[in-house]
Design a protein around this motif. Structure first.
Motif, PDB file in Angstrom:
ATOM      1  N   GLY A  29       1.308  13.454   3.884  1.00  0.00           N
ATOM      2  CA  GLY A  29       1.055  12.744   5.136  1.00  0.00           C
ATOM      3  C   GLY A  29       0.209  11.510   4.908  1.00  0.00           C
ATOM      4  N   THR A  83      -6.159   4.023  -1.998  1.00  0.00           N
ATOM      5  CA  THR A  83      -4.843   3.663  -2.519  1.00  0.00           C
ATOM      6  C   THR A  83      -4.952   2.307  -3.211  1.00  0.00           C
ATOM      7  N   THR A 115      -8.376   4.946   2.047  1.00  0.00           N
ATOM      8  CA  THR A 115      -7.457   5.987   1.552  1.00  0.00           C
ATOM      9  C   THR A 115      -7.444   6.017   0.024  1.00  0.00           C
ATOM     10  N   ILE A 173       0.841  -1.197   0.000  1.00  0.00           N
ATOM     11  CA  ILE A 173       0.000   0.000   0.000  1.00  0.00           C
ATOM     12  C   ILE A 173       0.882   1.256   0.000  1.00  0.00           C
ATOM     13  N   GLY A 174       1.926   1.248   0.828  1.00  0.00           N
ATOM     14  CA  GLY A 174       2.841   2.392   0.874  1.00  0.00           C
ATOM     15  C   GLY A 174       3.498   2.634  -0.479  1.00  0.00           C
ATOM     16  N   VAL A 196       4.436   0.705   5.731  1.00  0.00           N
ATOM     17  CA  VAL A 196       3.951   1.679   4.744  1.00  0.00           C
ATOM     18  C   VAL A 196       5.101   2.607   4.341  1.00  0.00           C
ATOM     19  N   TYR A 224       0.952   3.977  -2.940  1.00  0.00           N
ATOM     20  CA  TYR A 224       0.761   5.393  -2.607  1.00  0.00           C
ATOM     21  C   TYR A 224       1.912   6.206  -3.192  1.00  0.00           C
ATOM     22  N   SER A 249      -3.669  11.819   3.769  1.00  0.00           N
ATOM     23  CA  SER A 249      -4.266  10.526   3.496  1.00  0.00           C
ATOM     24  C   SER A 249      -4.451   9.839   4.826  1.00  0.00           C
ATOM     25  N   LEU A 300      -7.800  -0.185   4.833  1.00  0.00           N
ATOM     26  CA  LEU A 300      -7.001   1.044   4.709  1.00  0.00           C
ATOM     27  C   LEU A 300      -6.869   1.429   3.233  1.00  0.00           C
TER      28      LEU A 300
END
Ligand code: TPP
Ligand code: SF4
Lengths: 577, 288
Positions: B62, A292, A290, A259-260, B73, A263, A427, A286
């Motif tokens: 953010g 994403t 978000t 996910i990170g 993440v 993003y 986010s 999540l």
């Protein structure tokens, strides 16, 4: 001459059966046969009976067969466990070393070939596998030169001496069998293949290949059967393209890292099986909240809990659809052929970017691990669509962040990647406003929830169902998903031979469920049989919920860990109707 | 060039007046400006807790994730775009309870992320339960007769796990706090910065005064050598974990990204992802 047959090789796990199998089947592929493999393995790594069955055909096939023509055995256990599968008049080729025996009066031929003795004579008992390959080649009356060429490719880098020894082992096995059998017999002589070499590939590799083609450059995952081949494939490919695979500490890290990275702007994949999917549930929410994108592959195996970790099942469908608390937009795809594994992998990445939500790509163990020949993969069908994305952004009004979650008609809002000037937004998994700032205001909450869920209304997938729908008044409609497609097709043909009219639907888009498309197919049939590898009929439930037809639907369920077999399915369905 | 004011936004923190997290917010803003970043070059990823809100209070990208998961993440984000400065942050519960597995492995992995833990030795957001950082005997809502578990020492843990940068600070010491965050951001690899950040509402024991009486700066040790792991461990033990400043830094070890075969300087997110027909055909040919 015959147009298809089934060959099985069995012995102790860790004895090198795979290389035997690989050499034999690669050669068959070069000759232009269609192949479909099934691997039976226990979760023990070394020791324990294992076997690999390949169906060889001059016509396309997508299922294993009920019975067996040839069994190659490296121990008596292989014969004891598998001989019942042999058809009347089948053949066992076994190592003479263990003095192989078939039960009294069993209607099969047994050829004892000194696999080990011949191999030892040539230098090492390890080559007993090659003797077996040679013997099989002789029985099927295949050109032994092709096999030797494959051996050269396989062992070439180990030096000519190794190649020569292995080829000598093959030659000896070949000659020995011809000698004791009195030459090739018509009933095992295969009609020639069409000479076209096809991709010979497992579903996990097709998914990995699709991911690379789709522009996926990172993968984060935790090893698990039957998903690991995806990461093993990608770790060989991604570093050459600037990316990598990270083996994380668990599946929660795997999915949140993915996910990170998504993003951050890179198409990133994670893959697991049921136990890992369970660990990912909170993070799936999540991704939904978000907006994403993330692509998660779930290669289903026997559940629940650790279940049957090396066996076939299709029981995570509900978990994939409903898993995570609260309500989010989500897309679930389930390919049913090896080619679809590739195309759906590409499509999963596009859908994730277009709808900015989690996409779960389901497979089942048989589809993930069964090695089979695939029709050519069409690169011109690979398109990359990153959805609503701004690479440059105008300055924002004073004290305002970029409206990453702008209320839009379709529900999809324009994304920016971190690093973009003027694009700063927030986010959060907390309910938020258009700029991503936490907000609990009731009107905003309702609007934001509606915006996110609205995305599901416009989900467009090229073929939400794959239908073979010849009749407007079919006697039976078969519905399935995943690897059952080929088996259903063969069972259906037997019904057709009996004079019944049959249609078939494979559901490819599991969520949002294509209710209207399926309902239209239900309307064209008197009876419906939903075929699935689980105990409760999860697909049948989805159909009744979204397409109706409760009174017509019968459930054909199998959850003993093994895939459906064509004859078995035919017979069981006959009983059901 | 951006100043610390450029890293401020107009969102009013929902922290209690006097909460230690305000100083952490200010120190991050100053450190970012001091290192020379523009706001859009920085991303702050946080977990859940009072402290986790921090990603919304800095003018930078953010990402407020889920409880305990800021680190994976943040690592994914850094791998996606190594041109970004990535800060991860959260509370002691977030990082040392639910997220502890990720903390240890982020340390081992050594991806260039700066991790700031706001350590108040209690759970703030859920209104006062024990944390892995709570002292033995500490009475909370969930330990009414006193905690009977051993207190976690994050510095010992980080050193044992193979950290390349370990620092600690106290949220009233804005100068030192800014300096260690700056050093962490400049460090090529993973940095763990534990910050004593008092919870004025639920922790009546570990107060500003309590910390003030106990913290010992590395400056007070003659000849302290932060590159000496043995010395670092010894001082951590001698000060009962109350040491502040840069406790340990290994500048030799390359970061994870630097060691990846084929990983390029330009952010992966900016690279072309389309295969040529030739590349595709080669991939397919391997299966023939
Ligand atoms: C999976 C999950 N479990 C529990 C919670 C509830 N929860 C939110 S914050 C928190 C702990 C807060 O303590 P800490 O991480 O130390 O941060 P602080 O509030 O003290 O800054 C808990 C238990 C949650 N959000 N998610
Ligand atoms: S409860 Fe404690 S940690 Fe949370 S904002 Fe208030 S003072 Fe800070």
């Amino acid at each position: 001459m015959i147009s298809q047959l089934s060959w099985k090789i069995g012995g102790q796990q860790g004895e090198g059966l795979e290389s035997t199998d690989r050499i034999f089947s690669t050669a068959l592929n070069r000759l232009g046969y269609h192949l479909y493999g099934y691997r039976h393995f226990s979760s023990r790594i070394k020791g324990g009976h294992t076997n690999n069955k390949i169906r060889i055909s001059t016509q396309p096939i997508r299922a294993i067969s009920d019975n067996l023509d040839i069994l190659v055995a490296f121990d008596q256990e292989t014969i004891d466990l598998n001989h019942k599968e042999l058809r009347n008049g089948g053949v066992v080729i076994a190592d003479a070393k263990f003095d192989p025996k078939l039960p009294e009066g069993f209607p099969a031929k047994l050829y004892a070939v000194p696999f080990t003795a011949i191999a030892e004579e040539l230098g090492t008992s390890l080559m007993k596998n090659m003797v077996a390959v040679g013997a099989s080649t002789a029985l099927l009356d295949l050109p032994v030169d092709i096999i030797k060429k494959v051996v050269e490719e396989e062992f070439g880098r180990k030096g000519q001496a190794v190649v020569d020894k292995n080829n000598a082992a093959i030659q000896k096995g070949f000659e020995y069998l011809l000698d004791i059998s009195g030459g090739p017999s018509e009933e095992f002589k295969l009609e020639p293949g069409d000479g076209t070499t096809r991709l010979f590939i497992i579903g996990n590799e097709a998914i990995g290949l699709g991911a690379v083609a789709a522009g996926c450059r990172l993968m984060s995952a935790y090893p698990i059967t039957p998903a690991s081949e995806i990461m093993e494939y990608l770790i060989k490919k991604l570093p050459k393209l600037g990316g990598t695979v990270v083996q994380t500490e668990d599946e929660i890290a795997a999915v949140t890292m993915a996910i990170g990275a998504n993003y951050g702007g890179v198409r990133t994949l994670t893959a697991s099986a049921g136990p890992g999917l369970s660990l990912m549930m909170e993070a799936i929410g999540l991704s939904g909240m978000t907006e994403t994108p993330v692509v998660i592959v779930d290669t289903m195996r026997g559940g629940p809990s650790t279940g049957l970790p090396t066996k076939q099942e299709q029981s995570d469908v509900n978990a994939a659809i409903y898993g995570t608390h609260g309500e989010i937009p989500k897309i679930v795809l389930f390919p049913s052929t090896i080619e679809e594994c590739f195309y759906d992998s590409v499509e999963a990445f596009n859908l994730a970017d277009q709808y900015q939500c989690p996409v779960i790509l389901l497979t089942d163990l048989q589809l993930s691990l069964g090695k089979q020949t695939s029709e050519p993969l069409d690169f011109s069908r690979v398109t990359i669509d990153r959805g609503a994305l701004a690479l440059e952004v105008e300055p924002q009004p004073e004290n305002q962040l970029f409206k990453r979650y702008a209320f839009s008609e379709s529900g999809v809002s324009t994304r920016v990647f971190p690093g973009t000037k003027n694009g700063i937004f927030h986010s959060t998994g907390v309910e938020h406003d258009e700029q991503g700032r936490p907000s609990e205001a009731t009107t905003n909450r309702k609007k934001m929830m509606d915006k996110r869920m609205r995305k599901m209304e416009s989900v467009k997938v090229t073929n939400p169902i794959v239908a073979i729908s010849k009749y407007d008044d079919a006697d039976i409609l078969f519905v399935g998903m995943g690897s059952t497609g080929g088996t259903i097709e063969e069972a259906r043909k037997q019904f057709e031979a009996d004079g019944l009219k049959t249609n078939q639907v494979m559901v490819r888009l599991i969520h949002p469920f294509p209710g209207a498309e399926v309902a239209a197919q239900l309307d064209k049939a008197k009876k419906v049989i939903v075929v699935e590898n689980n105990a409760t009929g999860q697909l049948a439930d989805l159909i009744t919920l979204h397409a109706g037809g409760r009174e017509k639907i019968k459930r054909m369920l199998k959850y003993d860990g093994n895939p459906f077999l064509p004859n078995e399915l035919y017979n069981d369905c006959k009983e059901l109707i | 060039m951006a100043t610390f004011k450029d890293f401020r936004n107009n969102i009013k923190p929902n922290w209690c007046p006097g909460c230690g997290d305000f100083s952490v917010q200010a120190a991050i803003q100053r450190a970012c400006a001091n290192v020379g970043y523009e706001p859009e070059q920085v991303a702050v990823v946080s977990g859940i807790g009072c402290s986790g809100r921090i990603s919304g209070y800095i003018n930078a990208y953010g990402f407020h994730s889920i409880h305990g998961r800021s680190l994976p993440v943040a690592q994914g984000l850094k791998l996606a775009n190594r041109e970004l400065a990535v800060i991860a942050s959260g509370g002691d519960g977030d990082g040392f309870a639910i997220g502890m597995g990720h903390t240890v492995h982020a340390i081992r992995r050594n991806i260039d992320v700066t991790y700031i833990v706001m350590d108040n030795q209690i759970y703030g957001l859920t209104k006062g339960q024990t944390s892995p950082r709570s002292a033995s005997g500490f009475k909370t809502k969930s330990t009414p007769t006193g905690s009977i578990e051993t207190t976690l020492s994050p510095l010992e843990m980080a050193l044992a796990a193979g950290a390349t940068f370990v620092a600690q600070s106290f949220s009233t010491d804005l100068k030192q706090l800014t300096a260690v965050i700056e050093a962490g951001m400049n460090h090529k690899g993973f940095s763990l910065i534990n910050v004593f950040s008092p919870c004025v509402t639920f922790n009546k024991v570990n107060t500003y005064e309590w910390f003030k009486e106990r913290v010992v700066s590395t400056d007070s040790f003659d000849g302290y050598d932060a590159s000496n792991k043995m010395m670092a461990m010894q001082k951590v033990l001698e000060t009962d974990g109350m040491i502040t400043g840069i406790v340990y830094q290994n500048k030799e070890k390359p970061s994870y990204e630097q060691q990846l075969p084929g990983f390029q300087e330009i952010g992966l997110a900016k690279q072309n992802i389309t295969l040529t027909k030739d590349q595709f055909d080669k991939l397919v040919a391997e299966f023939n």
